[in-house]
Design a protein around this motif. Structure first.
Motif, PDB file in Angstrom:
ATOM      1  N   ILE A   1     124.960 -53.123  43.891  1.00 23.83           N
ATOM      2  CA  ILE A   1     126.503 -52.944  43.612  1.00 23.83           C
ATOM      3  C   ILE A   1     126.738 -52.180  42.195  1.00 23.83           C
ATOM      4  CG2 ILE A   1     128.414 -54.479  42.631  1.00 23.83           C
ATOM      5  CD1 ILE A   1     127.219 -56.928  44.188  1.00 23.83           C
ATOM      6  N   PHE A   2     127.415 -51.396  42.201  1.00 29.57           N
ATOM      7  CA  PHE A   2     127.757 -50.513  41.000  1.00 29.57           C
ATOM      8  C   PHE A   2     129.340 -51.085  40.560  1.00 29.57           C
ATOM      9  CE2 PHE A   2     129.316 -46.180  39.293  1.00 29.57           C
ATOM     10  CZ  PHE A   2     128.869 -46.742  37.795  1.00 29.57           C
ATOM     11  N   ILE A   3     129.426 -51.365  39.524  1.00 29.01           N
ATOM     12  CA  ILE A   3     130.646 -51.745  38.680  1.00 29.01           C
ATOM     13  C   ILE A   3     130.777 -50.894  37.444  1.00 29.01           C
ATOM     14  CG2 ILE A   3     131.910 -53.766  38.011  1.00 29.01           C
ATOM     15  CD1 ILE A   3     130.039 -55.677  39.115  1.00 29.01           C
ATOM     16  N   PRO A   4     131.553 -50.011  37.534  1.00 32.34           N
ATOM     17  CA  PRO A   4     131.850 -49.135  36.256  1.00 32.34           C
ATOM     18  C   PRO A   4     133.048 -49.728  35.465  1.00 32.34           C
ATOM     19  CG  PRO A   4     132.795 -47.962  38.340  1.00 32.34           C
ATOM     20  CD  PRO A   4     131.824 -49.100  38.864  1.00 32.34           C
ATOM     21  N   GLY A   5     133.126 -49.919  34.080  1.00 28.76           N
ATOM     22  CA  GLY A   5     133.926 -50.619  33.343  1.00 28.76           C
ATOM     23  C   GLY A   5     133.400 -52.126  33.412  1.00 28.76           C
TER      24      GLY A   5
ATOM     25  N   LEU B   1     122.921 -43.107  42.623  1.00 31.47           N
ATOM     26  CA  LEU B   1     122.616 -42.827  44.062  1.00 31.47           C
ATOM     27  C   LEU B   1     120.982 -42.167  44.263  1.00 31.47           C
ATOM     28  CD1 LEU B   1     126.076 -41.314  45.473  1.00 31.47           C
ATOM     29  CD2 LEU B   1     125.188 -43.866  45.824  1.00 31.47           C
ATOM     30  N   ALA B   2     120.796 -41.781  43.064  1.00 33.21           N
ATOM     31  CA  ALA B   2     119.432 -41.211  43.165  1.00 33.21           C
ATOM     32  C   ALA B   2     118.230 -42.489  42.786  1.00 33.21           C
ATOM     33  CB  ALA B   2     119.266 -39.907  41.832  1.00 33.21           C
ATOM     34  N   GLU B   3     118.804 -43.272  41.888  1.00 30.73           N
ATOM     35  CA  GLU B   3     118.203 -44.481  41.312  1.00 30.73           C
ATOM     36  C   GLU B   3     118.300 -45.604  42.146  1.00 30.73           C
ATOM     37  OE1 GLU B   3     119.140 -45.215  37.316  1.00 30.73           O
ATOM     38  OE2 GLU B   3     118.250 -43.663  36.570  1.00 30.73           O
ATOM     39  N   HIS B   4     119.458 -45.887  42.896  1.00 29.03           N
ATOM     40  CA  HIS B   4     119.739 -46.926  43.888  1.00 29.03           C
ATOM     41  C   HIS B   4     120.424 -46.401  45.407  1.00 29.03           C
ATOM     42  CE1 HIS B   4     119.317 -49.576  40.317  1.00 29.03           C
ATOM     43  NE2 HIS B   4     119.843 -48.621  39.749  1.00 29.03           N
ATOM     44  N   PRO B   5     119.454 -45.608  45.966  1.00 27.97           N
ATOM     45  CA  PRO B   5     119.785 -45.166  47.337  1.00 27.97           C
ATOM     46  C   PRO B   5     120.430 -46.271  48.328  1.00 27.97           C
ATOM     47  CG  PRO B   5     117.586 -45.122  47.057  1.00 27.97           C
ATOM     48  CD  PRO B   5     117.972 -45.569  45.926  1.00 27.97           C
TER      49      PRO B   5
ATOM     50  N   LEU C   1     130.837 -50.728  45.685  1.00 30.43           N
ATOM     51  CA  LEU C   1     131.363 -50.310  44.589  1.00 30.43           C
ATOM     52  C   LEU C   1     132.525 -50.952  44.217  1.00 30.43           C
ATOM     53  CD1 LEU C   1     131.952 -47.858  42.733  1.00 30.43           C
ATOM     54  CD2 LEU C   1     133.355 -46.879  44.347  1.00 30.43           C
ATOM     55  N   VAL C   2     132.592 -51.391  43.252  1.00 31.50           N
ATOM     56  CA  VAL C   2     133.829 -52.197  42.405  1.00 31.50           C
ATOM     57  C   VAL C   2     134.299 -51.319  41.331  1.00 31.50           C
ATOM     58  CG1 VAL C   2     134.393 -54.498  41.306  1.00 31.50           C
ATOM     59  CG2 VAL C   2     132.538 -54.389  42.603  1.00 31.50           C
ATOM     60  N   THR C   3     135.493 -50.845  41.758  1.00 31.63           N
ATOM     61  CA  THR C   3     136.302 -49.867  40.753  1.00 31.63           C
ATOM     62  C   THR C   3     136.999 -50.791  39.667  1.00 31.63           C
ATOM     63  OG1 THR C   3     138.320 -50.091  42.038  1.00 31.63           O
ATOM     64  CG2 THR C   3     136.655 -48.208  42.434  1.00 31.63           C
ATOM     65  N   MET C   4     136.173 -51.247  38.636  1.00 32.45           N
ATOM     66  CA  MET C   4     136.831 -52.329  37.788  1.00 32.45           C
ATOM     67  C   MET C   4     137.452 -51.453  36.486  1.00 32.45           C
ATOM     68  SD  MET C   4     137.237 -55.367  36.846  1.00 32.45           S
ATOM     69  CE  MET C   4     136.002 -56.196  37.852  1.00 32.45           C
ATOM     70  N   ALA C   5     136.948 -50.370  36.155  1.00 32.90           N
ATOM     71  CA  ALA C   5     137.545 -49.855  34.789  1.00 32.90           C
ATOM     72  C   ALA C   5     138.997 -49.685  34.742  1.00 32.90           C
ATOM     73  CB  ALA C   5     136.843 -48.650  34.753  1.00 32.90           C
ATOM     74  N   GLY C   6     139.487 -50.207  33.792  1.00 33.78           N
ATOM     75  CA  GLY C   6     141.079 -50.027  33.472  1.00 33.78           C
ATOM     76  C   GLY C   6     141.569 -50.370  31.800  1.00 33.78           C
TER      77      GLY C   6
ATOM     78  N   HIS D   1     128.428 -41.689  50.893  1.00 40.38           N
ATOM     79  CA  HIS D   1     127.354 -42.242  51.006  1.00 40.38           C
ATOM     80  C   HIS D   1     127.410 -43.857  51.386  1.00 40.38           C
ATOM     81  CE1 HIS D   1     123.860 -44.443  49.390  1.00 40.38           C
ATOM     82  NE2 HIS D   1     124.489 -45.581  49.201  1.00 40.38           N
ATOM     83  N   LEU D   2     128.610 -44.511  51.167  1.00 39.06           N
ATOM     84  CA  LEU D   2     129.108 -45.687  51.789  1.00 39.06           C
ATOM     85  C   LEU D   2     129.189 -45.613  53.072  1.00 39.06           C
ATOM     86  CD1 LEU D   2     131.324 -46.894  48.819  1.00 39.06           C
ATOM     87  CD2 LEU D   2     128.980 -47.711  49.349  1.00 39.06           C
ATOM     88  N   ARG D   3     129.658 -44.683  53.581  1.00 40.40           N
ATOM     89  CA  ARG D   3     130.052 -44.654  54.988  1.00 40.40           C
ATOM     90  C   ARG D   3     128.742 -44.414  55.781  1.00 40.40           C
ATOM     91  NH1 ARG D   3     133.950 -39.973  56.470  1.00 40.40           N
ATOM     92  NH2 ARG D   3     133.729 -40.845  58.717  1.00 40.40           N
ATOM     93  N   ARG D   4     127.681 -44.036  55.182  1.00 39.71           N
ATOM     94  CA  ARG D   4     126.393 -43.925  55.838  1.00 39.71           C
ATOM     95  C   ARG D   4     125.718 -45.512  55.820  1.00 39.71           C
ATOM     96  NH1 ARG D   4     126.224 -38.707  53.334  1.00 39.71           N
ATOM     97  NH2 ARG D   4     125.152 -39.968  51.557  1.00 39.71           N
TER      98      ARG D   4
END
Length: 254
Positions: free
Chosen positions: A8-12, A73-77, A82-87, A125-128
């Motif tokens: 899981i990637f959580i920006p913000g 994506l290079a480090e975590h294929p 994806l959590v679009t947290m930033a705001g 990437h997510l669609r794959r």
């Protein structure tokens, strides 16, 4: 969304709801990478929580999003969530000449363009992936407006409709779209917000969110009980009363 076994990637996620959610998801057996603008916060998180990945990202900067996406994506294929947290949340007074435009533009760039650019950077990437999730983050204020934060309200309403639309487009695919709809939560989103007695304690909010994710894995909207007052005012027929109550009791609502 499965509650464990994800990457899981959580920006913000260097503070507030984002960091608390990252830690809760990590504790459920997920690999979690958090992102943020401030390198000092990222370094502190890495030192305190070495099992969390960290990456610098400024979601108001299209180039920064692209750079961060390549790194993640290079480090975590195996990334599949994806959590679009930033705001950001700012007050505005549209009755004051030159008192709102720059703030409104900043909010739209971060709260609307940010999630759009993030999803665009990761969607192929997510669609794959065989099982992937995009979690957007709107707000109770997407459904009932707080008088002092007009552009924030509008930005979260845009995220709600974006989520609804993407869910239609990805129907039948491996990508699910979940919308997290927080009420006012005690964080530092705005000055004084963390001390707001009308807001929900952060730990209680996260605990209820995790329970909902676990017990309702197919839910399209994650709604703690306290947000339903705002979310369903129009459906109940008491929208005017909801707006009046919101603007009389909670000057810093989320």
């Amino acid at each position: 969304m499965n509650i464990s076994g994800n990457t899981i990637f959580i920006p913000g996620a260097t503070s507030g709801i984002g960091l608390a959610l990252a830690l809760a998801l990590r504790d459920r057996g997920n690999t979690v990478i958090v992102g943020g603008r401030r390198t000092d916060r990222l370094e502190a998180i890495a030192a305190e929580h070495p099992d969390l990945g960290t990456v610098r990202i400024d979601t108001a900067d299209a180039g920064s999003i692209e750079d961060a996406a390549r790194t993640v994506l290079a480090e975590h294929p195996s990334l599949n969530v994806l959590v679009t947290m930033a705001g950001i949340m700012r007050t505005e007074d549209w009755r004051t000449p030159d008192g709102f435009l720059a703030t409104a533009e900043e909010i739209v760039t971060t709260n609307v363009l940010g999630p759009i650019r993030l999803i665009a950077a990761f969607v192929e990437h997510l669609r794959r992936m065989p099982d992937a999730t995009i979690m957007t983050v709107s707000s109770g204020l997407a459904f009932a407006p707080l008088r002092v934060t007009p552009t924030y309200n509008a930005s979260k309403a845009a995220i709600h409709m974006l989520s609804e639309s993407l869910r239609l487009q990805f129907e039948g695919s491996s990508v699910s779209v979940i919308e997290l709809e927080p009420p006012a939560v005690r964080t530092d989103l705005m000055p004084g917000h963390a001390e707001n007695d009308a807001a929900m304690p952060l730990d209680e909010f996260i605990a209820e969110v995790m329970t909902l994710l676990e017990t309702r894995p197919d839910a399209s909207e994650v709604q703690v009980e306290r947000v339903k007052f705002l979310r369903y005012g129009e459906a109940r027929g008491d929208y005017a009363q909801v707006v009046a109550a919101l603007n009389s009791t909670d000057p810093h609502g989320k």
